[in-house]
Design an enzyme around this catalytic site. Sequence first.
Site, PDB file in Angstrom:
ATOM      1  N   GLU A 438       0.818  -1.225   0.000  1.00 18.99           N
ATOM      2  CA  GLU A 438       0.000   0.000   0.000  1.00 18.99           C
ATOM      3  C   GLU A 438       0.850   1.273   0.000  1.00 18.99           C
ATOM      4  OE1 GLU A 438      -3.287   0.077   2.753  1.00 18.99           O
ATOM      5  OE2 GLU A 438      -4.120  -1.774   1.937  1.00 18.99           O
TER       6      GLU A 438
HETATM    7  C1  FAD Z   1       3.213  -9.512   0.520  1.00 14.80           C
HETATM    8  C2  FAD Z   1       2.805  -8.521  -0.518  1.00 14.80           C
HETATM    9  C3  FAD Z   1       1.476  -8.371  -0.843  1.00 14.80           C
HETATM   10  C4  FAD Z   1       1.089  -7.499  -1.860  1.00 14.80           C
HETATM   11  N1  FAD Z   1      -0.224  -7.447  -2.255  1.00 14.80           N
HETATM   12  C5  FAD Z   1      -0.547  -6.760  -3.385  1.00 14.80           C
HETATM   13  C6  FAD Z   1      -1.859  -6.850  -3.946  1.00 14.80           C
HETATM   14  O1  FAD Z   1      -2.743  -7.513  -3.409  1.00 14.80           O
HETATM   15  N2  FAD Z   1      -2.097  -6.184  -5.097  1.00 14.80           N
HETATM   16  C7  FAD Z   1      -1.148  -5.448  -5.740  1.00 14.80           C
HETATM   17  O2  FAD Z   1      -1.426  -4.901  -6.787  1.00 14.80           O
HETATM   18  N3  FAD Z   1       0.102  -5.325  -5.211  1.00 14.80           N
HETATM   19  C8  FAD Z   1       0.422  -5.975  -4.078  1.00 14.80           C
HETATM   20  N4  FAD Z   1       1.696  -5.879  -3.559  1.00 14.80           N
HETATM   21  C9  FAD Z   1       2.673  -5.035  -4.215  1.00 14.80           C
HETATM   22  C10 FAD Z   1       3.135  -3.847  -3.411  1.00 14.80           C
HETATM   23  O3  FAD Z   1       2.180  -2.843  -3.442  1.00 14.80           O
HETATM   24  C11 FAD Z   1       4.499  -3.446  -4.010  1.00 14.80           C
HETATM   25  O4  FAD Z   1       5.422  -4.398  -3.545  1.00 14.80           O
HETATM   26  C12 FAD Z   1       4.902  -2.062  -3.648  1.00 14.80           C
HETATM   27  O5  FAD Z   1       4.163  -1.167  -4.392  1.00 14.80           O
HETATM   28  C13 FAD Z   1       6.393  -1.812  -3.901  1.00 14.80           C
HETATM   29  O6  FAD Z   1       6.789  -2.257  -5.160  1.00 14.80           O
HETATM   30  P1  FAD Z   1       8.126  -3.116  -5.295  1.00 14.80           P
HETATM   31  O7  FAD Z   1       8.089  -4.207  -4.299  1.00 14.80           O
HETATM   32  O8  FAD Z   1       8.282  -3.495  -6.709  1.00 14.80           O
HETATM   33  O9  FAD Z   1       9.270  -2.126  -4.855  1.00 14.80           O
HETATM   34  P2  FAD Z   1       9.966  -1.008  -5.755  1.00 14.80           P
HETATM   35  O10 FAD Z   1       8.949  -0.188  -6.418  1.00 14.80           O
HETATM   36  O11 FAD Z   1      11.018  -1.645  -6.589  1.00 14.80           O
HETATM   37  O12 FAD Z   1      10.645  -0.089  -4.657  1.00 14.80           O
HETATM   38  C14 FAD Z   1      11.910  -0.403  -4.086  1.00 14.80           C
HETATM   39  C15 FAD Z   1      12.249   0.679  -3.048  1.00 14.80           C
HETATM   40  O13 FAD Z   1      12.383   1.943  -3.679  1.00 14.80           O
HETATM   41  C16 FAD Z   1      11.615   2.914  -2.984  1.00 14.80           C
HETATM   42  N5  FAD Z   1      11.164   3.917  -3.941  1.00 14.80           N
HETATM   43  C17 FAD Z   1      10.570   3.729  -5.145  1.00 14.80           C
HETATM   44  N6  FAD Z   1      10.307   4.909  -5.714  1.00 14.80           N
HETATM   45  C18 FAD Z   1      10.730   5.875  -4.868  1.00 14.80           C
HETATM   46  C19 FAD Z   1      10.736   7.293  -4.869  1.00 14.80           C
HETATM   47  N7  FAD Z   1      10.258   8.000  -5.865  1.00 14.80           N
HETATM   48  N8  FAD Z   1      11.238   7.930  -3.800  1.00 14.80           N
HETATM   49  C20 FAD Z   1      11.737   7.255  -2.764  1.00 14.80           C
HETATM   50  N9  FAD Z   1      11.757   5.920  -2.702  1.00 14.80           N
HETATM   51  C21 FAD Z   1      11.261   5.227  -3.727  1.00 14.80           C
HETATM   52  C22 FAD Z   1      10.467   2.136  -2.365  1.00 14.80           C
HETATM   53  O14 FAD Z   1       9.961   2.818  -1.237  1.00 14.80           O
HETATM   54  C23 FAD Z   1      11.156   0.840  -1.981  1.00 14.80           C
HETATM   55  O15 FAD Z   1      11.775   0.998  -0.751  1.00 14.80           O
HETATM   56  C24 FAD Z   1       2.079  -6.725  -2.525  1.00 14.80           C
HETATM   57  C25 FAD Z   1       3.426  -6.836  -2.156  1.00 14.80           C
HETATM   58  C26 FAD Z   1       3.797  -7.733  -1.176  1.00 14.80           C
HETATM   59  C27 FAD Z   1       5.253  -7.864  -0.853  1.00 14.80           C
END
Ligand code: FAD
Length: 750
Positions: A438
């Site tokens: 989220e």
């Molecule tokens: C257990 C679990 C359940 C989930 N459930 C759902 C679901 O039901 N439906 C769904 O659609 N998604 C779901 N997600 C996805 C979740 O919303 C994403 O994992 C999340 O949006 C982060 O994406 P990412 O993991 O690819 O990290 P990335 O986007 O690769 O981010 C990596 C890091 O970079 C940081 N970062 C990125 N951009 C910036 C910025 N501009 N400034 C500062 N920091 C930044 C982030 O904060 C993070 O620390 C789930 C994820 C998990 C792990």
Amino acid sequence: MSSLRQKWITAPLLNWIKKVLPPISDTEREAMEAGEVWWDAQLLSGKPDWDQLLDMGPPELTEAEQAFVDGPVEELCQMVDDWKISYEDHDISPEIWEFLKKNRFFGIIIPEEFGGLGFSPTAHAQIVTKISTRSTSVGVTVMVPNSLGPGELLMAHGTDEQKKHYLPRLADGRDIPCFGLTSPEAGSDAAAMVDAGVVCYQEYNGEKTLGMRVNWHKRYITLGPVATVLGLAFKLYDPDHILGDTEELGITVALVPTDTPGVTIGQRHIPAMQAFMNGPNWGKDVFIPMDWIIGGQENIGHGWHMLMSALAAGRGISLPSLSTGGAKLAARTTGAYSHIREQFGIPIGKFEGVQRRLAEIASIAYVLDSAHKTTTRALDKGLKPAVVSAIMKAHATFGLRQAVNDAMDIHAGKAIIDGPLNYLGNVYRAVPVAITVEGANILTRSLMIFGQGAIRCHPYLLQEMEAATNPDKDQGVKELDALLPKHAFFQLKTFCRAVFHGWTGGLFASSPRGVGEAAKYYRQMNRYSAVLTLVTEISLLSLGGELKRKEMISARLGDVLSELYLMSSTLKRFKDDGSPQQDRPLLEFAMRAGFHNIEVSLIEVFHNFPIRFVGQLMHFLTMPWGHSIRAASDRQARACANLIMVPSETRDRLTKGVFPGNSGDGIDIVEQAFLSSHETEAIREKMKKGGLRALNDNAIDQALSDKLISEEEAEKIRKTSELVNKAIQVDHFESLPSMSPERGSEDTLQ
Ligand SMILES: Cc1cc2nc3c(=O)[nH]c(=O)nc-3n(C[C@H](O)[C@H](O)[C@H](O)COP(=O)(O)OP(=O)(O)OC[C@H]3O[C@@H](n4cnc5c(N)ncnc54)[C@H](O)[C@@H]3O)c2cc1C
């Protein structure tokens, strides 16, 4: 006069604003427009109207909601065995799934007319909080269908037909929903998804039907592996101009039954060893008729706005509930354990090193619970405070991490060794999940809280930005011209307030009536609200759009806004509770910690401000004496720690809603040992006076023969000794629980 001002002042100013404005994409604009501002706007006004917050009163449950918490929620917690779910079955049992469906746990927010429970956000939050203290896997399973996803989106945007079909099926669990937004390419930057649909005609149920041919690859989708209906976000294109001239129609959200041809539901991810369902899914040339779009064809391209509106409220409930539950669990169990676990001949809770950590845990639980209550109260009133929800999501999960880390350190081996007796290990493992979903926390803290807060909460800035970007320049100049005098007056007031309160240490700031001794905190809150407002003005003026890229600066300013929100909620809760004297240590510790963090953040902003002179000027104007409020003293920390090491109303009030475990569970054994130890404290003292410090059979026999204690007392203390001995035990296994699943390959399924 006015036309001269427009020519010589307003028009050049408009050009300047245009030049320094950060580039705002459509998706950012939609995020910015979702939900509304509330108490956050007061905090960034420089003079918060406290009546607005304090008059709201505490959140309340209806009779039906309370009966549900005391009935089915309690029963569910009794049924749940988190160890079995997480380590033996790696799944929630069919009986629990049935119980959840039968009792409409998946329809908490769905109105009664559609077969749901129709509960308030406060009830929803309390239900999730309590379940999460028993099992994060079950908590998440209940949380997801009731937050951002098909149910909520249908209620807000669905057509009557869609509501009639889906809501009753979602409420009783005939349909299990999931929501697919995230893809491998697009995580935090979800709007950059490559999942795409093309408008087309296709034969469907024997008829030529207008629809979309959609391809996608989603991952991390909670409940995905067991979902029967997938809420799918994708970008829609109309290259053949079937609908009109526009080719890129934007992000669109549709409901797709998972048995639709072309849909592949993947296997399970293993998210930090949690057992809730989560996995990838794919769509290959899936035909989706137009009327599967949530709200129908007219909602093409409105998906992002729909999602952001849902998040504006939902983020204030789900993860904050789980985090508040986790922090309360940490406070209750760690306080108890610190009393019964003895090393060097005394309870570990008597060591000052441990006490400081205990105080932090208690304070975090107190602050999170307060902010959670305040936020759900606002949601009950129908508000969707987007910035506040983002604050809650990030800071509740940050708070959970700190509380659980400290709790783990204090429990040491007891919480590290896994098994049914360990009530903390699984919460610890779940923390990164809460931090990531989220809106990952680093992004939320660095970009969203202050980025959105500064613009949205400002009384004039958004309107000025709109005026500056008005395609009709003359009209834009007129609009801006009307705003300028008001803005200038606002700046003047803010300047005077911030500088006056800064130089006088907030001594003359006002406080609301009827808050008693807490008035001193309100005065400091008003002072720092004024300071933050002035610093925001100066930062925006001097950095303009550059501030967006200076994430380290905006993250710290966001921290100040977040602290002010958490602290004002804490003051409100103290008042709502009737200002109990016994709870004062919690309030004092939380307030001092909050002000300390605010001052550290502000001074770091001043020191690191990209324009050195401006940073120094802000420092001189608003905090000429440097740090003026010390973090909680050691005496205050001791008082706070002691509150959770003795059975009391304060401890019960602080940890209300934690499921106490079934008889014989790890958490129950520790609590029984804790209570018994307090009941027999006087007996223990007699033994100690006779030089018998240990609590074991030999010492008790010796105390009896030395006539330090009576037979009856020996019996009682023997029981305490037995319970304490049980409470410090950990599990050991003949062989490790096995989990050797076959690994799926995402590539082969694409
Ligand atoms: C257990 C679990 C359940 C989930 N459930 C759902 C679901 O039901 N439906 C769904 O659609 N998604 C779901 N997600 C996805 C979740 O919303 C994403 O994992 C999340 O949006 C982060 O994406 P990412 O993991 O690819 O990290 P990335 O986007 O690769 O981010 C990596 C890091 O970079 C940081 N970062 C990125 N951009 C910036 C910025 N501009 N400034 C500062 N920091 C930044 C982030 O904060 C993070 O620390 C789930 C994820 C998990 C792990």
